[in-house]
Design an enzyme around this catalytic site. Structure first.
Site: not given
Ligand code: UD2
Length: 314
Positions: A13, A120, A143, A147, A172, A187
């Site tokens: 970013i 978020s 985390y 934040k 995200n 992801v």
């Molecule tokens: C959180 C925040 C986002 C940002 C980010 C920073 C939420 C809703 N969003 O993202 O705004 O701050 O943290 O890191 O809290 N997953 C899989 N397979 C993989 C990797 C991830 O299934 O190999 C799933 C994971 O379990 C989750 C979704 O994908 O359900 C999104 O995961 P992420 O790590 O991309 O982002 P998230 O939602 O933790």
């Protein structure tokens, strides 16, 4: 022409913000310690920016970095839910102590405004959708707590010292230059890279979790608007930055199959600790306070992102 300090300029970013500002003729200074940022993200623009390798925890370096800056875009963080679950102290140091250092330095340098990369994740797993800023936060992971704490520090510095701050709760964010290579990567970056390489991605849980995936250009635009919005509307505030639409991981996987040509199926694994199930933003506050409107939708953003990784030889 104004001088913008970007913390975390080596990140996905931060480096996107730097490019957007340079193309508008603004001056850019940046700091990064490359804990999660990458030198190659700023290699092409290094000549056009005032870059300093420095850690947020070095208050003196932050004071020097803030000197003469008009705006601070504070993007530096250790951005990962699972990493914070493994190392809450490290998450707190970078994401909270680091933020307070930036705020103290910005206050002392009398910068006009600090715009903060909030998350978020602050909303947690409350059943109400869409998430709006009036809701009580309910963070789950360290985390998310960090934040949210930093968001409160932003507002506190506005209230106590008159330093103008705006916190942007990113939903995200994805797009070109997001690091796909770590187990903690977002992801979409991970899946795109894996699927372009013909590797099987793993979905944690049943894939029915949903996210308001937001293309990077929308986040960049929100930052620029947050710097210039009238103080009466924006200072001391926090706003969601998202698209107002959510997709499940299963739907996302299908869309990526079409875009990458990957014909296999995903593997399904255990749900990830600290995760939330559904995330969707109400973006009316950002519209009203900042004049924000998402310009690039999910499918278009996904297409641009896949093309970028493909162009890099994945
Ligand atoms: C959180 C925040 C986002 C940002 C980010 C920073 C939420 C809703 N969003 O993202 O705004 O701050 O943290 O890191 O809290 N997953 C899989 N397979 C993989 C990797 C991830 O299934 O190999 C799933 C994971 O379990 C989750 C979704 O994908 O359900 C999104 O995961 P992420 O790590 O991309 O982002 P998230 O939602 O933790």
């Amino acid at each position: 022409m104004a001088l913008y300090l970007i913390t975390g300029i080596g990140g996905f970013i931060g480096s996107s913000l730097a490019r957007a500002l340079l193309s508008r003729g603004e001056q850019v200074r940046g700091v990064d310690n490359f804990a999660t940022g990458r030198r190659e993200n700023i290699a092409e623009i290094l000549d056009g920016i005032d870059f300093r390798e420095a850690d947020l925890l070095d208050l003196n370096a932050m004071k020097k970095a803030c000197a003469g800056a008009d705006y601070v875009l504070h993007q530096a963080a250790i951005p990962s839910v699972p990493k914070s679950v493994l190392d809450p102290l490290g998450s707190n140091r970078a994401n909270v102590d680091g933020t307070v250092n930036v705020l103290v330095a910005a206050r002392d340098a009398k910068v006009k405004r600090v715009v903060y990369a909030a998350s978020s994740s602050a909303y947690g797993d409350t059943p109400t959708l869409p998430k709006h800023e009036g809701m009580a936060p309910n963070p789950i992971s360290p985390y998310a707590v960090a934040k949210l704490a930093s968001e409160h520090y932003m507002t506190s510095f506005y209230r106590c010292y008159g330093l103008e701050t705006v916190s942007l709760r990113y939903f995200n964010i994805f797009g070109p230059r997001q690091d796909p290579s770590s187990p903690y990567s977002g992801v979409l970056a991970k899946f795109i890279m894996q699927m372009l390489r013909g590797e099987q991605p793993t979905i944690f849980g049943d894939g029915e979790q949903s996210r308001d995936f937001t293309y990077i250009d929308n986040a960049v635009e929100a930052n620029l608007l947050a710097c210039k919005a009238p103080a009466a509307q924006a200072a001391g505030e926090m706003c969601n930055v998202a698209t107002g639409r959510r997709v499940t991981l299963n739907e996302t996987f299908r869309a990526l199959q079409r875009l990458t040509g990957y014909s296999g199926e995903p593997k399904y694994g255990h749900e990830r600790g600290g995760d939330i199930k559904h995330s969707l933003a109400d973006i009316s506050k950002a519209e009203a306070r900042l004049g924000y409107k998402p310009k690039v939708g999910f499918e278009e953003g996904l297409q641009k992102t896949v093309e970028w990784y493909r162009g890099r030889g994945a």
